[in-house]
Design an enzyme around this catalytic site. Structure first.
Site, short mmCIF file in Angstrom:
data_model
loop_
_atom_site.label_atom_id
_atom_site.label_comp_id
_atom_site.label_asym_id
_atom_site.label_seq_id
_atom_site.Cartn_x
_atom_site.Cartn_y
_atom_site.Cartn_z
N HIS A 78 63.72 106.10 83.26
CA HIS A 78 63.29 106.50 84.59
C HIS A 78 64.01 107.77 85.03
O HIS A 78 63.40 108.68 85.61
CB HIS A 78 63.55 105.37 85.59
CG HIS A 78 63.34 105.76 87.02
ND1 HIS A 78 62.09 105.99 87.56
CD2 HIS A 78 64.23 105.99 88.02
CE1 HIS A 78 62.23 106.33 88.83
NE2 HIS A 78 63.51 106.35 89.13
N ASP A 81 62.60 110.78 83.30
CA ASP A 81 61.30 111.07 83.88
C ASP A 81 61.47 111.79 85.22
O ASP A 81 60.76 112.75 85.52
CB ASP A 81 60.51 109.78 84.05
CG ASP A 81 59.12 110.02 84.59
OD1 ASP A 81 58.40 110.87 84.03
OD2 ASP A 81 58.75 109.34 85.57
#
Length: 104
Positions: A78, A81
Site C-alpha cells: 500500500h 502504491d
C-alpha cells in the site's frame, strides 16, 4: 546485516507520499489563483517529499538480497502504491499548472 522494521518503513513511505500529494494539490490551487511563484515553490516541496519517500523505499530495497529476503506486507505494498500515485499526481499537476500559465 541490519534488520528493517517493515511497518515503520511503510508508514514513512506513506507519510512522504501523502505530503507530496498534498503539496502538489496546494500548488494547483495556487496556480488557479494565478500565484505561479507559490505554485512552483510548492511543487519543489512536493518533489522533496516524494524524493524522501523514494529514498526510504530504496534503502529498504537495498537490504533485500538473496540471503535476507524482505517479505512484503500488505501495508508495504500500500505504501509503495501511495508513493507511486504521488509521482503520477505531481506529474499531472505540473502539466495542469503549465496550462493555467498559458491561459492566464
Amino acid at each position: 546485516m541490519e534488520t528493517i522494521n517493515l511497518d515503520k518503513t511503510a508508514f514513512q513511505i506513506t507519510l512522504h507520499g501523502g505530503n507530496a500529494k498534498d503539496l502538489a494539490h496546494d500548488a494547483l490551487v495556487a496556480a488557479k489563483e494565478s500565484d505561479f511563484e507559490k505554485a512552483e515553490s510548492l511543487l519543489e516541496e512536493a518533489e522533496k517529499e516524494f524524493n524522501e519517500g523514494h529514498e526510504v523505499q530504496s534503502k529498504a530495497m537495498q537490504k533485500d538480497d538473496k540471503d535476507n529476503r524482505i517479505v512484503p506486507t500488505l501495508l508495504l505494498v500500500h505504501a509503495k502504491d501511495h508513493l507511486m500515485a504521488a509521482r503520477t499526481e505531481i506529474t499531472l499537476i505540473k502539466e495542469l499548472i503549465e496550462l493555467h500559465k498559458k491561459l492566464d
